[in-house]
Write a protein that holds these residues in place. Structure first.
Motif, PDB file in Angstrom:
ATOM      1  N   HIS A   1       0.506  -1.522  -0.033  1.00 27.59           N
ATOM      2  CA  HIS A   1      -0.021   0.061  -0.377  1.00 27.59           C
ATOM      3  C   HIS A   1       0.977   1.216   0.243  1.00 27.59           C
ATOM      4  CE1 HIS A   1      -3.455   2.717   0.566  1.00 27.59           C
ATOM      5  NE2 HIS A   1      -3.172   3.018   2.086  1.00 27.59           N
ATOM      6  N   THR A   2       0.671   2.269  -1.079  1.00 29.94           N
ATOM      7  CA  THR A   2       1.604   3.364  -0.639  1.00 29.94           C
ATOM      8  C   THR A   2       0.655   4.957  -0.550  1.00 29.94           C
ATOM      9  OG1 THR A   2       2.931   2.844  -3.068  1.00 29.94           O
ATOM     10  CG2 THR A   2       2.977   5.289  -2.727  1.00 29.94           C
ATOM     11  N   TRP A   3       1.398   5.415   0.228  1.00 32.71           N
ATOM     12  CA  TRP A   3       0.355   6.943   0.422  1.00 32.71           C
ATOM     13  C   TRP A   3       1.231   7.814   0.252  1.00 32.71           C
ATOM     14  CZ3 TRP A   3       0.974   3.374   3.741  1.00 32.71           C
ATOM     15  CH2 TRP A   3       1.430   3.757   4.413  1.00 32.71           C
ATOM     16  N   THR A   4       1.271   9.246   0.564  1.00 29.86           N
ATOM     17  CA  THR A   4       2.181  10.516   0.362  1.00 29.86           C
ATOM     18  C   THR A   4       1.482  11.264   2.012  1.00 29.86           C
ATOM     19  OG1 THR A   4       2.498  10.666  -1.514  1.00 29.86           O
ATOM     20  CG2 THR A   4       2.931  12.539  -0.863  1.00 29.86           C
ATOM     21  N   GLU A   5       2.474  11.699   2.234  1.00 29.02           N
ATOM     22  CA  GLU A   5       2.494  12.601   3.841  1.00 29.02           C
ATOM     23  C   GLU A   5       3.454  13.821   3.010  1.00 29.02           C
ATOM     24  OE1 GLU A   5       3.619  10.652   6.868  1.00 29.02           O
ATOM     25  OE2 GLU A   5       1.717   9.159   6.757  1.00 29.02           O
ATOM     26  N   ALA A   6       2.988  15.099   2.694  1.00 25.87           N
ATOM     27  CA  ALA A   6       4.321  15.947   2.678  1.00 25.87           C
ATOM     28  C   ALA A   6       4.948  15.467   1.343  1.00 25.87           C
ATOM     29  CB  ALA A   6       4.497  16.922   3.385  1.00 25.87           C
ATOM     30  N   GLY A   7       6.292  15.545   2.027  1.00 24.41           N
ATOM     31  CA  GLY A   7       7.934  15.648   0.499  1.00 24.41           C
ATOM     32  C   GLY A   7       8.203  14.142   0.784  1.00 24.41           C
ATOM     33  N   LEU A   8       7.235  13.292   1.428  1.00 23.29           N
ATOM     34  CA  LEU A   8       7.723  11.367   2.033  1.00 23.29           C
ATOM     35  C   LEU A   8       6.328  10.913   1.276  1.00 23.29           C
ATOM     36  CD1 LEU A   8       9.609   9.647   3.385  1.00 23.29           C
ATOM     37  CD2 LEU A   8       7.518  10.007   4.932  1.00 23.29           C
ATOM     38  N   SER A   9       7.128   9.772   0.425  1.00 21.14           N
ATOM     39  CA  SER A   9       5.919   8.794  -0.414  1.00 21.14           C
ATOM     40  C   SER A   9       6.413   7.665   0.820  1.00 21.14           C
ATOM     41  CB  SER A   9       6.839   8.236  -1.771  1.00 21.14           C
ATOM     42  OG  SER A   9       5.985   7.705  -2.523  1.00 21.14           O
ATOM     43  N   ILE A  10       5.416   6.708   0.796  1.00 17.11           N
ATOM     44  CA  ILE A  10       5.771   5.647   1.714  1.00 17.11           C
ATOM     45  C   ILE A  10       4.976   4.494   1.464  1.00 17.11           C
ATOM     46  CG2 ILE A  10       5.237   4.171   4.007  1.00 17.11           C
ATOM     47  CD1 ILE A  10       4.915   7.559   5.241  1.00 17.11           C
ATOM     48  N   THR A  11       5.607   3.223   1.056  1.00 16.32           N
ATOM     49  CA  THR A  11       4.756   2.283   1.128  1.00 16.32           C
ATOM     50  C   THR A  11       4.777   1.149   1.951  1.00 16.32           C
ATOM     51  OG1 THR A  11       5.243   2.632  -1.280  1.00 16.32           O
ATOM     52  CG2 THR A  11       5.449   0.054  -1.020  1.00 16.32           C
TER      53      THR A  11
ATOM     54  N   LEU B   1       5.881  -2.723   2.965  1.00  9.31           N
ATOM     55  CA  LEU B   1       5.879  -3.818   1.925  1.00  9.31           C
ATOM     56  C   LEU B   1       5.092  -4.711   2.403  1.00  9.31           C
ATOM     57  CD1 LEU B   1       9.469  -2.916   1.456  1.00  9.31           C
ATOM     58  CD2 LEU B   1       7.465  -2.178  -0.358  1.00  9.31           C
ATOM     59  N   ILE B   2       5.387  -4.547   3.540  1.00 13.93           N
ATOM     60  CA  ILE B   2       4.448  -6.223   4.321  1.00 13.93           C
ATOM     61  C   ILE B   2       3.904  -5.715   5.451  1.00 13.93           C
ATOM     62  CG2 ILE B   2       6.962  -6.870   4.817  1.00 13.93           C
ATOM     63  CD1 ILE B   2       5.515  -9.254   4.854  1.00 13.93           C
ATOM     64  N   GLU B   3       3.272  -6.484   6.077  1.00 11.08           N
ATOM     65  CA  GLU B   3       2.406  -5.906   7.973  1.00 11.08           C
ATOM     66  C   GLU B   3       2.391  -7.956   7.847  1.00 11.08           C
ATOM     67  OE1 GLU B   3      -0.385  -3.411  10.798  1.00 11.08           O
ATOM     68  OE2 GLU B   3      -0.530  -3.305   8.115  1.00 11.08           O
ATOM     69  N   GLU B   4       3.239  -8.326   8.957  1.00 14.57           N
ATOM     70  CA  GLU B   4       2.727  -9.833   9.067  1.00 14.57           C
ATOM     71  C   GLU B   4       3.203  -9.667  10.743  1.00 14.57           C
ATOM     72  OE1 GLU B   4       5.993 -11.946   9.083  1.00 14.57           O
ATOM     73  OE2 GLU B   4       5.752 -10.606  10.303  1.00 14.57           O
ATOM     74  N   ASN B   5       3.585 -11.355  11.213  1.00 16.53           N
ATOM     75  CA  ASN B   5       3.551 -11.021  12.310  1.00 16.53           C
ATOM     76  C   ASN B   5       4.394 -10.707  13.139  1.00 16.53           C
ATOM     77  OD1 ASN B   5       1.429 -13.114  12.218  1.00 16.53           O
ATOM     78  ND2 ASN B   5       2.225 -15.088  12.293  1.00 16.53           N
ATOM     79  N   TYR B   6       5.820 -10.839  12.632  1.00 13.93           N
ATOM     80  CA  TYR B   6       6.707 -10.230  13.135  1.00 13.93           C
ATOM     81  C   TYR B   6       7.216  -9.055  13.289  1.00 13.93           C
ATOM     82  CZ  TYR B   6       7.441 -15.302  14.451  1.00 13.93           C
ATOM     83  OH  TYR B   6       7.008 -16.417  14.250  1.00 13.93           O
ATOM     84  N   PHE B   7       7.263  -7.997  12.023  1.00 16.89           N
ATOM     85  CA  PHE B   7       7.459  -7.270  11.440  1.00 16.89           C
ATOM     86  C   PHE B   7       6.399  -6.596  10.321  1.00 16.89           C
ATOM     87  CE2 PHE B   7      10.309  -9.901   9.338  1.00 16.89           C
ATOM     88  CZ  PHE B   7       9.879 -10.066   7.940  1.00 16.89           C
ATOM     89  N   THR B   8       6.556  -4.936  10.275  1.00 20.80           N
ATOM     90  CA  THR B   8       5.828  -4.590   8.972  1.00 20.80           C
ATOM     91  C   THR B   8       6.630  -3.028   9.120  1.00 20.80           C
ATOM     92  OG1 THR B   8       3.986  -4.509  10.520  1.00 20.80           O
ATOM     93  CG2 THR B   8       4.144  -2.470   8.837  1.00 20.80           C
ATOM     94  N   VAL B   9       6.942  -3.473   6.980  1.00 21.55           N
ATOM     95  CA  VAL B   9       8.839  -2.666   6.387  1.00 21.55           C
ATOM     96  C   VAL B   9       7.438  -1.522   5.526  1.00 21.55           C
ATOM     97  CG1 VAL B   9      10.442  -3.022   5.555  1.00 21.55           C
ATOM     98  CG2 VAL B   9       9.795  -5.270   7.278  1.00 21.55           C
ATOM     99  N   TYR B  10       8.576   0.108   5.538  1.00 16.71           N
ATOM    100  CA  TYR B  10       8.092   0.208   4.504  1.00 16.71           C
ATOM    101  C   TYR B  10       9.355   0.466   4.209  1.00 16.71           C
ATOM    102  CZ  TYR B  10       4.642   1.419   8.264  1.00 16.71           C
ATOM    103  OH  TYR B  10       3.610   1.144   9.059  1.00 16.71           O
ATOM    104  N   HIS B  11       8.586   1.088   2.134  1.00 18.56           N
ATOM    105  CA  HIS B  11      10.081   2.386   2.011  1.00 18.56           C
ATOM    106  C   HIS B  11       9.256   3.599   1.917  1.00 18.56           C
ATOM    107  CE1 HIS B  11      12.014   3.516  -2.077  1.00 18.56           C
ATOM    108  NE2 HIS B  11      12.720   2.539  -1.855  1.00 18.56           N
ATOM    109  N   TRP B  12      10.486   4.229   2.426  1.00 15.72           N
ATOM    110  CA  TRP B  12      10.169   5.905   2.378  1.00 15.72           C
ATOM    111  C   TRP B  12      11.360   6.422   1.528  1.00 15.72           C
ATOM    112  CZ3 TRP B  12      11.193   7.030   8.119  1.00 15.72           C
ATOM    113  CH2 TRP B  12      10.407   6.367   9.138  1.00 15.72           C
ATOM    114  N   THR B  13      10.152   7.111   0.240  1.00 14.83           N
ATOM    115  CA  THR B  13      10.832   7.921  -0.259  1.00 14.83           C
ATOM    116  C   THR B  13      11.088   9.803  -0.502  1.00 14.83           C
ATOM    117  OG1 THR B  13      11.147   6.880  -2.035  1.00 14.83           O
ATOM    118  CG2 THR B  13      11.319   8.787  -2.524  1.00 14.83           C
TER     119      THR B  13
END
Length: 317
Positions: A229-239, A241-253
């Protein structure tokens, strides 16, 4: 504490390692066969030291045991996540990791090893091994016994920016010419299926763990396909990548400036570009290869610049 925790990386030599951790990230590596940078780790086999602020010189392991408020007072005896950058100049062994139950029973350790990979760079035609072609555990054991490696293992071509979720039980290997950022459970348990019969400088082969590998493997293999899932907050684009039992991971641009509230402690690694982060009265310059934690005790932070980061946190139940 209203500041980030910046860390000194832990560098590890590997038989399959190379020089890109020095060349591309500027780390002071022990040799031209350095395979791993442990950027954020509380594991006993390599825990990072803080290089700024009131906790300078303390390790993540010490902070987890003595200052749990930095981590939302999260329960558990071990810091739960480990962030690495891996430079595979040569093929890694074909391996599998146990789940929590198997790790506790057979290794006496709290965590198995579920992980994920983000492809930072690769040579042309680089490939991973991800999964196998056996339909039953008996077929898997038979193909291993006969050394039918080419028929058994599944190869996957890679591209820069690819993301792979590798849950425990997945037969896998990072191929030569690949640089990845790995986020995983804080575990160092690896069972080797196959190591290409290679030897170290002394002529010794590495141990294989065939019985454990077969017992832990997912059979039949199923590719994991996490929703993104991808969304934008001001100058930051966030994807996400995964939300599972142990970790949630994001790609920030980041291209510009963004101000964000702190809702949980967050692990972050700069994988490209440069910029800065401000929390309260503290501002830190960030460049490619920096690893840090935004602690739960902070309230708000601001990012500025042009950079790409990988961020993660434990997943709330």
């Amino acid at each position: 504490m209203n500041d980030i925790l910046l860390f000194e990386p832990v560098l590890k030599e590997k038989i399959w390692g190379g020089s890109k951790l020095a060349d591309d990230f500027g780390y002071s590596t022990p040799s031209s066969r350095t395979g791993e940078c442990w950027g954020i780790s509380g594991h006993e086999n390599g825990t990072n030291r803080v290089i700024n602020g009131p906790y300078e010189g303390k390790t993540i392991r010490e902070l987890w045991n003595g200052h749990r408020e930095l981590f939302n007072n999260e329960p558990g005896d071990e810091f739960p996540l480990l962030v690495k950058i891996i430079d595979a100049q040569d093929d890694l062994s074909v391996q599998v990791h146990p789940d929590d139950t198997y790790a506790k029973k057979h290794e006496g350790y709290a965590f198995g090893k579920t992980e994920c990979w983000y492809i930072l760079d690769h040579e042309p035609d680089a490939r991973l091994i991800l999964g196998h072609n056996a339909e039953t555990r008996e077929e898997l054991a038979d193909m291993v016994d006969k050394g039918q490696w080419n028929d058994l293992f599944r190869e996957v071509p890679v591209n820069k920016g690819d993301f792979y979720y590798v849950p425990s039980g997945t037969v896998h290997a990072i191929g030569s010419g690949i640089v990845i950022l790995e986020i995983q459970q804080s575990s160092d348990i690896t069972y080797r299926f196959y190591d290409y019969d290679r030897t170290d400088d002394a002529g010794n082969t590495r141990d294989l763990h065939i019985e454990d590998s077969i017992a832990c493997s997912m059979v039949p293999h199923e590719d994991a396909k996490p929703a993104q899932h991808t969304w934008t907050e001001a100058g930051l684009s966030i994807t996400r990548l995964i939300e599972e039992n142990y970790f949630t991971v994001y790609h920030w641009t980041l291209n510009g400036t963004v101000s964000r509230d702190v809702n949980e402690y967050t692990l972050a690694s700069v994988v490209d570009g440069e910029g800065e982060i401000t929390i309260g009265t503290n501002t830190h310059q960030l460049r490619k290869g920096a690893h840090f934690i935004i602690p739960a005790t902070a309230e708000r932070y601001e990012l500025r610049g042009s950079m790409t980061l990988m961020a993660s946190h434990t997943t709330n139940p």
